[in-house]
Design a protein around this motif. Structure first.
Motif, short mmCIF file in Angstrom:
data_model
loop_
_atom_site.label_atom_id
_atom_site.label_comp_id
_atom_site.label_asym_id
_atom_site.label_seq_id
_atom_site.Cartn_x
_atom_site.Cartn_y
_atom_site.Cartn_z
N PHE A 144 1.13 -1.25 -0.33
CA PHE A 144 0.11 -0.35 0.09
C PHE A 144 1.00 1.30 -0.09
O PHE A 144 0.59 2.78 -0.69
CB PHE A 144 -1.27 -0.06 1.33
N VAL A 145 2.28 1.11 0.04
CA VAL A 145 3.37 2.57 0.51
C VAL A 145 4.20 2.12 -0.22
O VAL A 145 4.67 1.26 -0.14
CB VAL A 145 3.19 2.95 1.64
N ASP A 146 4.63 3.29 -1.04
CA ASP A 146 5.73 3.44 -1.99
C ASP A 146 7.22 3.55 -0.71
O ASP A 146 7.12 4.90 -0.32
CB ASP A 146 6.07 3.56 -2.91
N ARG A 147 8.51 2.69 -0.60
CA ARG A 147 8.69 3.32 0.49
C ARG A 147 10.13 4.41 0.93
O ARG A 147 10.27 5.00 0.64
CB ARG A 147 9.21 2.33 1.50
N GLU A 148 10.16 4.23 -1.51
CA GLU A 148 10.91 5.35 -1.87
C GLU A 148 10.13 6.49 -2.03
O GLU A 148 11.09 7.42 -0.80
CB GLU A 148 11.28 4.97 -3.45
N ILE A 149 9.16 6.80 -1.70
CA ILE A 149 8.36 8.00 -1.95
C ILE A 149 8.76 8.29 -0.93
O ILE A 149 7.91 9.48 0.13
CB ILE A 149 6.86 7.89 -2.73
N GLN A 151 11.52 9.98 0.94
CA GLN A 151 11.60 11.33 0.08
C GLN A 151 11.04 11.98 0.64
O GLN A 151 11.57 13.25 0.85
CB GLN A 151 11.09 11.57 -1.41
N ASN A 152 9.31 11.42 0.97
CA ASN A 152 9.30 12.81 1.68
C ASN A 152 9.14 13.19 2.64
O ASN A 152 9.12 14.33 3.55
CB ASN A 152 7.33 12.60 1.99
N ILE A 153 9.33 12.20 4.03
CA ILE A 153 10.46 12.52 5.31
C ILE A 153 11.24 13.49 5.00
O ILE A 153 11.67 14.40 6.21
CB ILE A 153 10.46 11.19 5.37
N LYS A 154 12.52 13.30 3.90
CA LYS A 154 13.46 14.15 3.90
C LYS A 154 13.04 15.52 3.84
O LYS A 154 13.33 16.75 4.15
CB LYS A 154 14.27 13.83 3.01
N HIS A 157 -0.53 15.62 4.90
CA HIS A 157 0.13 13.78 5.35
C HIS A 157 -0.34 12.99 4.44
O HIS A 157 -0.37 11.83 4.86
CB HIS A 157 -0.86 14.62 6.79
N ASN A 158 -2.51 13.04 4.67
CA ASN A 158 -2.83 11.82 3.91
C ASN A 158 -3.57 11.16 5.05
O ASN A 158 -3.54 10.16 4.57
CB ASN A 158 -2.31 11.64 2.60
N ASP A 159 -3.05 11.08 6.07
CA ASP A 159 -3.21 10.24 6.44
C ASP A 159 -3.14 11.50 8.49
O ASP A 159 -3.22 10.37 9.67
CB ASP A 159 -2.46 8.90 6.71
N LEU A 160 -4.23 11.96 8.87
CA LEU A 160 -4.47 13.33 9.77
C LEU A 160 -5.11 12.42 10.53
O LEU A 160 -5.56 14.00 11.28
CB LEU A 160 -4.25 14.34 9.45
N GLN A 161 -5.12 11.22 10.75
CA GLN A 161 -6.43 11.05 11.89
C GLN A 161 -4.96 11.31 13.43
O GLN A 161 -4.21 11.52 13.58
CB GLN A 161 -6.59 9.33 12.58
N GLN A 162 -6.23 11.33 14.62
CA GLN A 162 -5.48 12.34 15.44
C GLN A 162 -4.77 11.06 16.28
O GLN A 162 -3.55 11.69 17.32
CB GLN A 162 -7.05 12.32 16.82
N SER A 163 -4.79 10.26 16.17
CA SER A 163 -4.14 9.06 16.62
C SER A 163 -2.19 9.35 15.80
O SER A 163 -1.57 9.06 16.57
CB SER A 163 -4.13 7.46 16.66
N PHE A 166 3.69 15.94 14.36
CA PHE A 166 2.51 14.34 13.14
C PHE A 166 3.45 13.72 12.54
O PHE A 166 4.83 13.31 12.02
CB PHE A 166 2.06 15.48 12.20
N ILE A 167 3.13 12.66 13.11
CA ILE A 167 3.71 11.16 12.96
C ILE A 167 2.94 10.09 11.91
O ILE A 167 2.72 10.91 11.08
CB ILE A 167 4.00 9.92 14.15
N ASP A 168 3.96 9.68 11.74
CA ASP A 168 3.75 8.44 9.86
C ASP A 168 3.20 8.99 9.15
O ASP A 168 2.06 9.12 8.45
CB ASP A 168 2.14 7.17 11.13
N TRP A 169 4.06 10.02 8.00
CA TRP A 169 3.94 10.13 6.87
C TRP A 169 3.80 9.36 5.72
O TRP A 169 4.41 10.07 4.69
CB TRP A 169 5.16 11.45 7.00
N GLU A 170 3.21 8.06 6.16
CA GLU A 170 3.66 6.97 4.77
C GLU A 170 2.97 7.55 3.47
O GLU A 170 2.88 7.00 2.52
CB GLU A 170 3.56 5.77 5.57
N TYR A 171 1.77 7.88 4.03
CA TYR A 171 0.96 7.76 2.72
C TYR A 171 1.06 9.62 2.23
O TYR A 171 0.19 10.20 1.53
CB TYR A 171 -0.68 7.90 3.40
N SER A 172 1.69 10.81 2.97
CA SER A 172 2.22 11.76 2.07
C SER A 172 2.16 12.02 0.90
O SER A 172 2.95 11.28 -0.15
CB SER A 172 2.92 13.14 3.03
N GLY A 173 1.99 13.43 0.30
CA GLY A 173 2.02 14.00 -1.11
C GLY A 173 1.02 14.91 -1.39
O GLY A 173 0.20 15.20 -0.55
N TYR A 174 1.34 15.18 -2.58
CA TYR A 174 0.50 16.24 -3.21
C TYR A 174 -1.68 16.04 -2.65
O TYR A 174 -2.02 14.64 -4.05
CB TYR A 174 0.49 16.98 -3.93
#
Length: 291
Positions: free
Chosen positions: A60-65, A68-71, A176-182, A193-201
């Motif tokens: 479900f997640v491209d780890r390269e992306i 890159q987004n975390i950086k 962020h694209n997964d900004l649930q309160q947890s 904010f944590i868990d940026w794995e779904y981040s993008g435009y």
């Protein structure tokens, strides 16, 4: 199985942080998402988190992306420093953030700070950031399950028609694209904010809609604060529009996790979750479509 995982985490942490295995202490497994295992790890009195991706989580997640987004967001000072990221496995080690997740607190006490931090993300400029890709992402998730009920198909078709007519070419910002309160940590009123794995435009409405994961009314409160005024009926429906997509998306993810039997392993009824997500999509759709 858990014992083997703990040993793997201790050994890998000792290698990455250049210390002896006996100097690595697992404090506890952190609560949070249903896709990954995240641990609070201590090395020489300094705290870190170690994330290990759960079964098939990399589908479900491209780890390269993600890396890159975390950086790209590092300079925003809204997350913690990442010391290690394996783009093949998804293993990640970063500084541990002290504090409580927002779902343990009264979000109303922090809604203004959340709005300010969210605008900081949305107004930031980055090179080479991926588009979240709503349509293609949902198609990908569907390909993993091949399960689409008539009701799901109907809601999706109506959503897709409205997207192409009204929203497809709207301005997109870094989200962020997964900004649930947890996924929001409060430390002495500072917001992380944590868990940026779904981040993008994406459209900024998408992040605010995610905030309504527990209760959609929370997203409506955040929208008003973010806009600095009471939102219009059209703006509220804009928010509902993206929450419908999110429930369709997580419906497919839950179906897949049920399909592979993950629920039995971790004690989660993914079949019921999938049904509930579709019910939420149907309920929200009543504001936008004639079902």
């Amino acid at each position: 199985m858990m014992k083997n995982l703990i040993e793997e985490i201790i050994n890998k942490t000792s290698i990455v942080l250049n210390c002896k295995p006996e100097e690595v202490k697992i404090i506890k497994k952190l609560k949070g998402g249903l896709s990954n295992d995240t641990f609070h790890v201590q090395v020489k009195k300094r705290s870190f988190t170690f994330r290990r991706i759960g079964q098939d989580g990399n589908l479900f997640v491209d780890r390269e992306i993600e890396f890159q987004n975390i950086k790209s967001i590092d300079k925003l000072n809204l997350s913690s420093k990442v010391f290690y990221f394996d783009t093949e496995t998804g293993d990640k080690i970063q500084d541990f953030i002290e504090g409580k997740s927002l779902d343990e607190l009264n979000f109303n006490d922090y809604v203004s700070e959340i709005s300010k931090s969210l605008k900081k993300i949305h107004q930031s400029k980055h090179a080479n950031i991926n588009d979240y890709g709503l349509i293609n992402r949902l198609k990908l998730y569907e390909s993993y399950t091949n399960q689409r009920t008539p009701n799901y198909q109907k809601i999706k078709a109506l959503w897709l028609d409205l997207y192409k007519k009204n929203y497809q070419f709207n301005e997109k910002v870094f989200c962020h694209n997964d900004l649930q309160q947890s996924n929001i940590i409060v430390d002495d009123k500072k917001i992380f904010f944590i868990d940026w794995e779904y981040s993008g435009y994406n459209e900024f409405y998408y992040d605010i809609a995610s905030f309504g994961n527990l209760d959609f009314r929370h997203a409506l409160v955040l929208l008003d604060n973010y806009l600095g005024r009471e939102s219009t009926p059209e703006e509220k429906n804009h928010l509902r529009f993206y929450r419908i997509y999110q429930t369709l998306q997580w419906h497919q993810v839950a179906l897949y996790k049920n399909k592979i039997g993950l629920g039995e392993k971790i004690g989660v009824d993914f079949k019921s979750l999938a049904i509930n997500f579709l019910k939420i999509a149907e309920s929200l759709s009543e504001y936008l479509f004639e079902l």
